[in-house]
Design an enzyme around this catalytic site. Structure first.
Site, PDB file in Angstrom:
ATOM      1  N   THR A  40     -10.111   8.850   8.225  1.00 26.96           N
ATOM      2  CA  THR A  40      -9.698   7.613   7.539  1.00 26.96           C
ATOM      3  C   THR A  40      -9.378   6.487   8.513  1.00 26.96           C
ATOM      4  O   THR A  40      -8.717   5.515   8.141  1.00 26.96           O
ATOM      5  CB  THR A  40      -8.461   7.891   6.668  1.00 26.96           C
ATOM      6  OG1 THR A  40      -7.412   8.420   7.502  1.00 26.96           O
ATOM      7  CG2 THR A  40      -8.776   8.882   5.562  1.00 26.96           C
ATOM      8  N   GLY A  76      -9.351   3.166  10.262  1.00 22.92           N
ATOM      9  CA  GLY A  76      -9.853   1.850   9.906  1.00 22.92           C
ATOM     10  C   GLY A  76      -9.638   1.429   8.471  1.00 22.92           C
ATOM     11  O   GLY A  76     -10.117   0.364   8.061  1.00 22.92           O
ATOM     12  N   THR A  77      -8.904   2.216   7.683  1.00 23.64           N
ATOM     13  CA  THR A  77      -8.766   1.887   6.260  1.00 23.64           C
ATOM     14  C   THR A  77      -8.052   0.552   6.042  1.00 23.64           C
ATOM     15  O   THR A  77      -8.472  -0.251   5.201  1.00 23.64           O
ATOM     16  CB  THR A  77      -7.991   2.990   5.517  1.00 23.64           C
ATOM     17  OG1 THR A  77      -6.785   3.294   6.232  1.00 23.64           O
ATOM     18  CG2 THR A  77      -8.811   4.259   5.388  1.00 23.64           C
ATOM     19  N   GLY A  78      -6.979   0.280   6.789  1.00 22.86           N
ATOM     20  CA  GLY A  78      -6.234  -0.958   6.578  1.00 22.86           C
ATOM     21  C   GLY A  78      -7.049  -2.184   6.943  1.00 22.86           C
ATOM     22  O   GLY A  78      -7.074  -3.177   6.197  1.00 22.86           O
ATOM     23  N   CYS A  79      -7.728  -2.137   8.094  1.00 19.47           N
ATOM     24  CA  CYS A  79      -8.586  -3.250   8.506  1.00 19.47           C
ATOM     25  C   CYS A  79      -9.686  -3.477   7.480  1.00 19.47           C
ATOM     26  O   CYS A  79     -10.007  -4.622   7.119  1.00 19.47           O
ATOM     27  CB  CYS A  79      -9.219  -2.948   9.865  1.00 19.47           C
ATOM     28  SG  CYS A  79      -8.050  -2.565  11.177  1.00 19.47           S
ATOM     29  N   LYS A 120       0.841  -1.192   0.000  1.00 19.87           N
ATOM     30  CA  LYS A 120       0.000   0.000   0.000  1.00 19.87           C
ATOM     31  C   LYS A 120       0.881   1.249   0.000  1.00 19.87           C
ATOM     32  O   LYS A 120       1.704   1.435   0.891  1.00 19.87           O
ATOM     33  CB  LYS A 120      -0.934  -0.019   1.209  1.00 19.87           C
ATOM     34  CG  LYS A 120      -1.884  -1.224   1.192  1.00 19.87           C
ATOM     35  CD  LYS A 120      -2.785  -1.281   2.411  1.00 19.87           C
ATOM     36  CE  LYS A 120      -2.037  -1.578   3.669  1.00 19.87           C
ATOM     37  NZ  LYS A 120      -2.947  -1.867   4.811  1.00 19.87           N
TER      38      LYS A 120
END
Length: 283
Positions: free
Chosen positions: A223, A225-228, A187
């Protein structure tokens, strides 16, 4: 056709996805984000908690790891009765927890896709992967991963490769793949100067082919929580029958909409909106 008043036959259960991660009391990341994502995408989400955090929009104010036997018991309760068709891992915190999870995953059917989000640092800069846990994730968890989804800070922690530009993301992918995952999604949101770019770029590679995913960068600061959310969406689309490159593309599109619709909550960084599609339909 059933007779009037006759009970309807039960509908088949939706595909089943298990998340193994920590709890976010603020509801924006962790287990809570995972289950919201899975519900939004039409799969049945199940959970194994690895830790409980006291967390809000301003940061992580405390974290308490669950004992290995609690992690193991949750996993066995779900897998032995209900069964799982895909797994997503998130916050594992300690070497003992990471080793327990790696052992449990090794006992699954190898056809069950596993998405490993090697969560190392929270959105607010709090360390979530401690000491010897890094080596356990590197040597025992990544070899079980269908897809690993590190950001650039996590790449540096796991491989020592520091990325300064998109070409460096290729080197990062090679280094991550060297630890055994079948695919890696690097990412690129933390590239130097990324906030000033019009788009964000991620790289998916299995060492033979590569796919670039580019999306507009939104000014919305909410933003959390984007990775989860991305890892959970990816696991959901894999269990829905998509191959890895297609599942990544669909997961990216879901997260794009969730980021665009992210909302303020509390005094700090608000969460992405996991229900953005349903709210869009309602209007």
């Amino acid at each position: 056709m059933s007779a009037p008043g006759a009970p309807r036959p039960p509908r088949p259960a939706p595909p089943r996805v298990l998340t193994v991660a920590g709890s976010d009391s603020g509801g924006g990341a962790g287990i809570q984000a995972d289950l919201k994502t899975m519900l939004a995408l039409g799969v049945h989400g199940m959970s194994v908690l690895t830790a409980v955090t006291a967390q809000n929009s301003l940061g992580v104010h405390g974290a308490w790891e669950l004992p290995a036997e609690a992690v193991r018991a949750q996993f066995r309760a779900v897998v032995d009765d209900i069964g799982v068709q895909a797994v997503k891992t998130g916050m594992l915190s300690s070497a003992a927890t990471a080793a327990t999870v790696a052992d449990l995953l090794a006992g699954l059917d190898p056809r069950v896709p596993v998405v490993v989000d090697p969560v190392a640092v929270s959105k607010h800069g709090n360390a979530l992967l401690l000491g010897e846990a890094v080596e356990v994730v590197r040597s025992r968890l990544l070899p079980r991963a269908t897809v690993a989804t590190p950001n650039l800070d996590e790449v540096a922690l796991l491989t020592g490769v520091r990325v300064a530009d998109e070409e460096g993301m290729r080197a990062a992918a090679r280094a991550m793949l060297g630890h055994g995952s079948r695919w890696v999604l690097v990412k690129g949101g933390h590239l130097p100067g990324a906030r000033h770019r019009a788009e964000a770029a991620d790289l998916l590679s299995d060492g033979r082919e590569e796919h670039w995913y580019r999306a507009p960068r939104y000014a919305n600061p909410h933003t959390h929580g984007t990775g989860c959310t991305l890892a959970s969406a990816l696991a959901s689309y894999l269990v829905l029958g998509h191959d890895v490159p297609a599942a990544v593309g669909l997961a990216k599109e879901y997260v794009r909409g969730a980021i665009e619709a992210g909302f303020p909550l509390g005094a700090g960084v608000g969460p992405v909106d996991h229900g953005w599609r349903e709210r869009g339909r309602a209007h």
